[in-house]
Design a protein around this motif. Structure first.
Motif, PDB file in Angstrom:
ATOM      1  N   LEU A  19     -86.871 -25.903  83.748  1.00 41.87           N
ATOM      2  CA  LEU A  19     -88.114 -25.415  83.168  1.00 41.87           C
ATOM      3  C   LEU A  19     -87.824 -24.799  81.800  1.00 41.87           C
ATOM      4  O   LEU A  19     -86.776 -24.191  81.600  1.00 41.87           O
ATOM      5  N   SER A  20     -88.765 -24.974  80.906  1.00 42.27           N
ATOM      6  CA  SER A  20     -88.668 -24.375  79.576  1.00 42.27           C
ATOM      7  C   SER A  20     -89.887 -23.515  79.317  1.00 42.27           C
ATOM      8  O   SER A  20     -90.980 -23.805  79.810  1.00 42.27           O
ATOM      9  N   CYS A  21     -89.697 -22.484  78.534  1.00 39.44           N
ATOM     10  CA  CYS A  21     -90.793 -21.603  78.160  1.00 39.44           C
ATOM     11  C   CYS A  21     -90.675 -21.319  76.676  1.00 39.44           C
ATOM     12  O   CYS A  21     -89.760 -20.609  76.248  1.00 39.44           O
ATOM     13  N   ALA A  22     -91.574 -21.883  75.899  1.00 40.62           N
ATOM     14  CA  ALA A  22     -91.591 -21.662  74.457  1.00 40.62           C
ATOM     15  C   ALA A  22     -92.454 -20.455  74.143  1.00 40.62           C
ATOM     16  O   ALA A  22     -93.601 -20.370  74.597  1.00 40.62           O
ATOM     17  N   THR A  27     -91.821 -10.646  68.096  1.00 42.55           N
ATOM     18  CA  THR A  27     -91.089  -9.712  68.937  1.00 42.55           C
ATOM     19  C   THR A  27     -90.373 -10.372  70.102  1.00 42.55           C
ATOM     20  O   THR A  27     -89.805  -9.703  70.948  1.00 42.55           O
ATOM     21  N   PHE A  28     -90.388 -11.718  70.149  1.00 40.97           N
ATOM     22  CA  PHE A  28     -89.785 -12.420  71.280  1.00 40.97           C
ATOM     23  C   PHE A  28     -88.356 -11.966  71.527  1.00 40.97           C
ATOM     24  O   PHE A  28     -87.946 -11.723  72.652  1.00 40.97           O
ATOM     25  N   SER A  29     -87.571 -11.849  70.474  1.00 46.42           N
ATOM     26  CA  SER A  29     -86.152 -11.567  70.626  1.00 46.42           C
ATOM     27  C   SER A  29     -85.889 -10.186  71.204  1.00 46.42           C
ATOM     28  O   SER A  29     -84.784  -9.897  71.646  1.00 46.42           O
ATOM     29  N   ARG A  71     -81.550 -18.079  77.593  1.00 41.97           N
ATOM     30  CA  ARG A  71     -82.496 -18.024  76.486  1.00 41.97           C
ATOM     31  C   ARG A  71     -81.815 -18.454  75.197  1.00 41.97           C
ATOM     32  O   ARG A  71     -80.610 -18.226  74.996  1.00 41.97           O
ATOM     33  N   ASP A  72     -82.599 -19.072  74.334  1.00 40.64           N
ATOM     34  CA  ASP A  72     -82.144 -19.479  73.016  1.00 40.64           C
ATOM     35  C   ASP A  72     -83.049 -18.751  72.019  1.00 40.64           C
ATOM     36  O   ASP A  72     -84.192 -19.163  71.798  1.00 40.64           O
ATOM     37  N   ILE A  73     -82.523 -17.659  71.463  1.00 41.25           N
ATOM     38  CA  ILE A  73     -83.347 -16.839  70.578  1.00 41.25           C
ATOM     39  C   ILE A  73     -83.754 -17.613  69.334  1.00 41.25           C
ATOM     40  O   ILE A  73     -84.876 -17.483  68.846  1.00 41.25           O
ATOM     41  N   ALA A  74     -82.863 -18.451  68.831  1.00 41.39           N
ATOM     42  CA  ALA A  74     -83.177 -19.221  67.626  1.00 41.39           C
ATOM     43  C   ALA A  74     -84.351 -20.164  67.863  1.00 41.39           C
ATOM     44  O   ALA A  74     -85.128 -20.446  66.946  1.00 41.39           O
ATOM     45  N   LYS A  75     -84.481 -20.646  69.086  1.00 35.31           N
ATOM     46  CA  LYS A  75     -85.570 -21.565  69.416  1.00 35.31           C
ATOM     47  C   LYS A  75     -86.742 -20.854  70.098  1.00 35.31           C
ATOM     48  O   LYS A  75     -87.708 -21.503  70.490  1.00 35.31           O
ATOM     49  N   ASN A  76     -86.640 -19.545  70.267  1.00 38.82           N
ATOM     50  CA  ASN A  76     -87.699 -18.791  70.963  1.00 38.82           C
ATOM     51  C   ASN A  76     -88.020 -19.404  72.321  1.00 38.82           C
ATOM     52  O   ASN A  76     -89.191 -19.561  72.682  1.00 38.82           O
ATOM     53  N   THR A  77     -87.008 -19.765  73.047  1.00 39.91           N
ATOM     54  CA  THR A  77     -87.211 -20.475  74.309  1.00 39.91           C
ATOM     55  C   THR A  77     -86.359 -19.869  75.419  1.00 39.91           C
ATOM     56  O   THR A  77     -85.213 -19.488  75.198  1.00 39.91           O
ATOM     57  N   VAL A  78     -86.948 -19.813  76.592  1.00 38.45           N
ATOM     58  CA  VAL A  78     -86.252 -19.393  77.802  1.00 38.45           C
ATOM     59  C   VAL A  78     -86.220 -20.574  78.765  1.00 38.45           C
ATOM     60  O   VAL A  78     -87.206 -21.323  78.860  1.00 38.45           O
ATOM     61  N   TYR A  79     -85.123 -20.722  79.470  1.00 40.49           N
ATOM     62  CA  TYR A  79     -84.951 -21.846  80.391  1.00 40.49           C
ATOM     63  C   TYR A  79     -84.691 -21.341  81.798  1.00 40.49           C
ATOM     64  O   TYR A  79     -84.151 -20.263  82.005  1.00 40.49           O
ATOM     65  N   LEU A  80     -85.050 -22.167  82.747  1.00 35.35           N
ATOM     66  CA  LEU A  80     -84.674 -21.927  84.138  1.00 35.35           C
ATOM     67  C   LEU A  80     -84.122 -23.244  84.683  1.00 35.35           C
ATOM     68  O   LEU A  80     -84.873 -24.189  84.920  1.00 35.35           O
ATOM     69  N   ALA A  97     -93.009 -12.411  79.808  1.00 36.26           N
ATOM     70  CA  ALA A  97     -92.334 -11.627  78.781  1.00 36.26           C
ATOM     71  C   ALA A  97     -92.543 -10.143  79.031  1.00 36.26           C
ATOM     72  O   ALA A  97     -93.544  -9.755  79.623  1.00 36.26           O
ATOM     73  N   GLY A  98     -91.602  -9.353  78.575  1.00 31.61           N
ATOM     74  CA  GLY A  98     -91.703  -7.916  78.805  1.00 31.61           C
ATOM     75  C   GLY A  98     -91.466  -7.577  80.260  1.00 31.61           C
ATOM     76  O   GLY A  98     -92.132  -6.722  80.829  1.00 31.61           O
ATOM     77  N   VAL A  99     -90.502  -8.260  80.860  1.00 28.68           N
ATOM     78  CA  VAL A  99     -90.218  -8.061  82.282  1.00 28.68           C
ATOM     79  C   VAL A  99     -89.509  -6.724  82.492  1.00 28.68           C
ATOM     80  O   VAL A  99     -88.586  -6.377  81.765  1.00 28.68           O
TER      81      VAL A  99
END
Length: 121
Positions: A19-22, A27-29, A71-80, A97-99
């Motif tokens: 799974l991907s989450c863009a 403030t994502f990082s 997570r890939d901060i450069a791509k603003n993406t989180v993976y599972l 976000a903000g877990v």
């Protein structure tokens, strides 16, 4: 933070999905991110979380050793990355976000739309 999840689908028992989450927003990082899931007739539950640096992770006992969050901060993406999937993993998966962890349970500030994961037996 706005979140867009993708990557769900139908898979056989023992299979894998990622799974991907863009995320959008400056403030994502700085946000701890996570994944939750909700199965039919059940409450939404925490699956995995990752700190804002990516160096700390946490998992529900039911997925430890099978799922990996990153997570890939450069791509603003989180993976599972989900492996060795079981029928009981079938649920709608939500990116968050903000877990945080408060009073014995995980919470989140922002939620994405869900993506369906179905594991056939």
């Amino acid at each position: 933070v706005q979140l867009q999840a993708s990557g769900g689908g139908l898979v056989e028992t023992g299979g894998s999905l990622r799974l991907s989450c863009a995320a959008s927003g400056r403030t994502f990082s700085t946000y701890a991110m996570g994944w939750f899931r909700q199965a039919p007739g059940k409450e939404r539950e925490f699956v995995a979380g990752i700190g804002w640096t990516g160096s700390s992770t946490s998992y529900a006992d039911s997925v430890k050793g099978r799922f990996t969050i990153s997570r890939d901060i450069a791509k603003n993406t989180v993976y599972l990355q989900m492996s060795s999937l079981k029928p009981e993993d079938t649920a709608v998966y939500y990116c968050a976000a903000g877990v945080g962890y408060l009073s014995g349970s995980y919470t989140a500030k922002d939620w994405g739309q869900g993506t369906q994961v179905t594991v056939s037996s």
